[in-house]
Design a protein around this motif. Structure first.
Motif, PDB file in Angstrom:
ATOM      1  N   ASN A 192       0.803  -1.227   0.000  1.00  0.00           N
ATOM      2  CA  ASN A 192       0.000   0.000   0.000  1.00  0.00           C
ATOM      3  C   ASN A 192       0.831   1.270   0.000  1.00  0.00           C
ATOM      4  O   ASN A 192       0.280   2.371  -0.131  1.00  0.00           O
ATOM      5  CB  ASN A 192      -0.930   0.013   1.221  1.00  0.00           C
ATOM      6  N   ALA A 193       2.137   1.162   0.168  1.00  0.00           N
ATOM      7  CA  ALA A 193       2.988   2.345   0.200  1.00  0.00           C
ATOM      8  C   ALA A 193       2.904   3.105  -1.124  1.00  0.00           C
ATOM      9  O   ALA A 193       2.747   2.512  -2.193  1.00  0.00           O
ATOM     10  CB  ALA A 193       4.432   1.944   0.488  1.00  0.00           C
ATOM     11  N   LEU A 194       3.021   4.417  -1.037  1.00  0.00           N
ATOM     12  CA  LEU A 194       2.936   5.288  -2.206  1.00  0.00           C
ATOM     13  C   LEU A 194       4.292   5.335  -2.894  1.00  0.00           C
ATOM     14  O   LEU A 194       5.279   5.809  -2.330  1.00  0.00           O
ATOM     15  CB  LEU A 194       2.520   6.686  -1.751  1.00  0.00           C
ATOM     16  N   VAL A 195       4.354   4.835  -4.132  1.00  0.00           N
ATOM     17  CA  VAL A 195       5.617   4.793  -4.869  1.00  0.00           C
ATOM     18  C   VAL A 195       5.408   5.407  -6.252  1.00  0.00           C
ATOM     19  O   VAL A 195       4.283   5.583  -6.713  1.00  0.00           O
ATOM     20  CB  VAL A 195       6.158   3.351  -4.999  1.00  0.00           C
ATOM     21  N   GLN A 196       6.527   5.730  -6.925  1.00  0.00           N
ATOM     22  CA  GLN A 196       6.486   6.327  -8.247  1.00  0.00           C
ATOM     23  C   GLN A 196       7.516   5.673  -9.151  1.00  0.00           C
ATOM     24  O   GLN A 196       8.427   4.974  -8.675  1.00  0.00           O
ATOM     25  CB  GLN A 196       6.758   7.836  -8.168  1.00  0.00           C
ATOM     26  N   THR A 197       7.413   5.931 -10.445  1.00  0.00           N
ATOM     27  CA  THR A 197       8.377   5.342 -11.378  1.00  0.00           C
ATOM     28  C   THR A 197       9.789   5.863 -11.142  1.00  0.00           C
ATOM     29  O   THR A 197      10.757   5.191 -11.511  1.00  0.00           O
ATOM     30  CB  THR A 197       7.963   5.611 -12.834  1.00  0.00           C
ATOM     31  N   CYS A 233       5.430  10.569   1.925  1.00  0.00           N
ATOM     32  CA  CYS A 233       4.091  10.851   2.437  1.00  0.00           C
ATOM     33  C   CYS A 233       3.184  11.410   1.355  1.00  0.00           C
ATOM     34  O   CYS A 233       1.961  11.448   1.530  1.00  0.00           O
ATOM     35  CB  CYS A 233       4.155  11.816   3.619  1.00  0.00           C
ATOM     36  N   ALA A 234       3.776  11.849   0.241  1.00  0.00           N
ATOM     37  CA  ALA A 234       2.967  12.390  -0.856  1.00  0.00           C
ATOM     38  C   ALA A 234       3.766  12.300  -2.147  1.00  0.00           C
ATOM     39  O   ALA A 234       4.995  12.180  -2.133  1.00  0.00           O
ATOM     40  CB  ALA A 234       2.561  13.836  -0.573  1.00  0.00           C
ATOM     41  N   ALA A 235       3.051  12.350  -3.272  1.00  0.00           N
ATOM     42  CA  ALA A 235       3.678  12.291  -4.592  1.00  0.00           C
ATOM     43  C   ALA A 235       3.071  13.356  -5.489  1.00  0.00           C
ATOM     44  O   ALA A 235       1.862  13.609  -5.443  1.00  0.00           O
ATOM     45  CB  ALA A 235       3.497  10.909  -5.216  1.00  0.00           C
ATOM     46  N   VAL A 236       3.912  13.976  -6.307  1.00  0.00           N
ATOM     47  CA  VAL A 236       3.463  14.990  -7.268  1.00  0.00           C
ATOM     48  C   VAL A 236       3.643  14.431  -8.678  1.00  0.00           C
ATOM     49  O   VAL A 236       4.626  13.745  -8.964  1.00  0.00           O
ATOM     50  CB  VAL A 236       4.262  16.297  -7.091  1.00  0.00           C
ATOM     51  N   TYR A 237       2.704  14.730  -9.568  1.00  0.00           N
ATOM     52  CA  TYR A 237       2.745  14.207 -10.932  1.00  0.00           C
ATOM     53  C   TYR A 237       1.890  15.089 -11.834  1.00  0.00           C
ATOM     54  O   TYR A 237       1.150  15.952 -11.364  1.00  0.00           O
ATOM     55  CB  TYR A 237       2.228  12.766 -10.975  1.00  0.00           C
ATOM     56  N   GLY A 238       1.980  14.873 -13.142  1.00  0.00           N
ATOM     57  CA  GLY A 238       1.159  15.629 -14.079  1.00  0.00           C
ATOM     58  C   GLY A 238       1.833  15.799 -15.418  1.00  0.00           C
ATOM     59  O   GLY A 238       2.833  15.139 -15.723  1.00  0.00           O
ATOM     60  N   ASP A 248      -1.701  11.931  -1.414  1.00  0.00           N
ATOM     61  CA  ASP A 248      -1.097  11.329  -0.223  1.00  0.00           C
ATOM     62  C   ASP A 248      -1.666   9.940   0.016  1.00  0.00           C
ATOM     63  O   ASP A 248      -1.455   9.339   1.060  1.00  0.00           O
ATOM     64  CB  ASP A 248      -1.312  12.220   0.998  1.00  0.00           C
ATOM     65  N   GLY A 249      -2.394   9.420  -0.972  1.00  0.00           N
ATOM     66  CA  GLY A 249      -3.045   8.123  -0.850  1.00  0.00           C
ATOM     67  C   GLY A 249      -4.500   8.236  -0.425  1.00  0.00           C
ATOM     68  O   GLY A 249      -5.317   7.385  -0.765  1.00  0.00           O
ATOM     69  N   ARG A 250      -4.838   9.289   0.295  1.00  0.00           N
ATOM     70  CA  ARG A 250      -6.219   9.538   0.718  1.00  0.00           C
ATOM     71  C   ARG A 250      -6.879  10.568  -0.196  1.00  0.00           C
ATOM     72  O   ARG A 250      -7.991  10.356  -0.690  1.00  0.00           O
ATOM     73  CB  ARG A 250      -6.234  10.030   2.171  1.00  0.00           C
ATOM     74  N   TYR A 251      -6.188  11.668  -0.432  1.00  0.00           N
ATOM     75  CA  TYR A 251      -6.721  12.731  -1.273  1.00  0.00           C
ATOM     76  C   TYR A 251      -5.927  12.841  -2.569  1.00  0.00           C
ATOM     77  O   TYR A 251      -4.739  12.501  -2.622  1.00  0.00           O
ATOM     78  CB  TYR A 251      -6.660  14.079  -0.550  1.00  0.00           C
ATOM     79  N   VAL A 252      -6.599  13.322  -3.604  1.00  0.00           N
ATOM     80  CA  VAL A 252      -5.927  13.749  -4.831  1.00  0.00           C
ATOM     81  C   VAL A 252      -6.304  15.202  -5.053  1.00  0.00           C
ATOM     82  O   VAL A 252      -7.492  15.543  -5.122  1.00  0.00           O
ATOM     83  CB  VAL A 252      -6.344  12.902  -6.048  1.00  0.00           C
ATOM     84  N   TYR A 253      -5.288  16.051  -5.148  1.00  0.00           N
ATOM     85  CA  TYR A 253      -5.512  17.484  -5.359  1.00  0.00           C
ATOM     86  C   TYR A 253      -4.892  17.878  -6.690  1.00  0.00           C
ATOM     87  O   TYR A 253      -3.753  17.536  -6.978  1.00  0.00           O
ATOM     88  CB  TYR A 253      -4.875  18.280  -4.226  1.00  0.00           C
TER      89      TYR A 253
END
Length: 369
Positions: A192-197, A233-238, A248-253
């Motif tokens: 469940n951990a938040l990971v990125q490429t 604790c959070a990831a940025v993308y776009g 942050d896994g709970r919210y998407v802003y």
């Protein structure tokens, strides 16, 4: 020319792509009359050849990039037959990047999903060839396997086709990732951990016991694989110039840029857009700047972006906030000042960690301090 294929000027036009692209694609298809000739198959054939030659050796790295499943969703009929359906509209296996319109062909959504599924089945078959090869050569004992992709694709979800134009919903951003690490031999488990490429590079460096360069900002995933220990604790993308998205896994802003601020720049030494070079107007205003943390000590050109006529950009549709716990399919944007403040704080901290240029903070109405 002998062997050439004649097509009418309207052939494939239902694909709704820029003229030079669908015409070239339509010509190519005439020569891809067997699965063995398709680029995906050729790529996997070469991968199997590499493993036959090198699979018993130590300290090698093979990246298999087959581009599929990617539009146009072109496959042989045997794969299409796996997904029978009724569709009487125009030829359609290359969706545009836009919102669905009322005059889109009836049944287009089901049809394009079946076309996509057919191509995905072809990808599955070729991935199966790799798994079989690893069985054959007993490679599971000492070979790491990572299966992932770069982005998803809208097939009618949220009333959108494609990507990079509308909001970056999770259908695009939340991508598959499977890792087999022979040091730990864990299978059939979910993390469940938040990971990125960006985490793949340091994971591979550490697997090969190579020191991770300072310019690499991702995180080694070994502890995620073993114990699901979070690495962020959070990831940025776009997409460049579009909304800055944060989860942050709970919210998407999704933070939109100021619509009146056109100070958007490319920082690069590659003077080209995806499909064409920079214009004279762009280069005349360019200046050398940096270095930044992400340029590995090199100065780069700062080039103000002027959107080419042939290149679509992400639409500015405003800010969005989704609560994935209450709304996992991201159907209803909410107003929550506390959550929005928290997500903006995450964005700013990550931007600072990545040496984001000053004008970006202004363009997105964010306070750096």
């Amino acid at each position: 020319m002998e062997g050439s294929v004649k097509r009418t000027k309207d052939s494939g036009k239902g694909n709704c792509r820029p003229t030079h692209r669908w015409r070239q694609d339509w010509v190519n298809r005439g020569f891809l009359d067997e699965e063995e000739k398709q680029p995906q198959t050729v790529t996997w054939d070469l991968a199997m050849e590499f493993l036959d030659l090198n699979g018993d050796c130590d300290s090698w790295l093979l990246q298999i990039e087959c581009f599929d499943p990617h539009e146009p969703f072109f496959t042989q009929q045997s794969y299409k037959d796996l997904y029978p359906h009724t569709y009487a509209g125009p030829f359609f296996d290359w969706p545009p990047y836009r919102q669905i319109k009322e005059d889109d062909p009836e049944g287009a959504r089901e049809h394009i999903r079946c076309q996509y599924a057919a191509l995905l089945s072809m990808c599955d078959r070729n991935l199966g060839r790799l798994l079989d090869k690893m069985d054959e050569k007993n490679m599971w004992e000492d070979t790491m396997l990572i299966v992932n992709t770069d982005h998803g694709f809208m097939l009618g979800e949220h009333s959108w086709w494609g990507k990079n134009v509308g909001p970056t919903y999770n259908e695009i951003a939340n991508i598959p990732l499977f890792i087999w690490d022979p040091r730990h031999k864990l299978a059939g488990e979910t993390r469940n951990a938040l990971v990125q490429t960006i985490d793949l590079a340091p994971t591979i460096y550490n697997y090969f016991q190579v020191q991770v360069p300072e310019s690499v900002v991702g995180k080694d995933l070994e502890n995620v694989i073993v114990n699901d220990i979070p690495v962020r604790c959070a990831a940025v993308y776009g997409s460049h110039g579009g909304n800055i998205n944060c989860t942050d896994g709970r919210y998407v802003y999704m933070r939109a840029p100021d619509p009146d601020n056109d100070n958007l720049f490319n920082y690069t030494l590659n003077c080209s857009h995806m499909c064409q070079g920079f214009t004279r107007e762009e280069l005349e205003g360019a200046e050398l700047t940096g270095p930044f943390g992400f340029t590995n000590g090199y100065s780069v050109l700062k080039v103000k972006k002027i959107k080419p006529k042939t290149q679509s950009g992400q639409l500015n549709m405003g800010d969005f906030l989704f609560d994935l716990k209450q709304d996992p399919h991201m159907e209803h944007s909410i107003h929550n000042e506390e959550a929005e403040h928290m997500m903006k704080k995450h964005i700013v901290e990550i931007m600072k960690e990545n040496s984001v240029p000053e004008e970006v903070y202004v363009r997105y109405r964010l306070r750096k301090e």
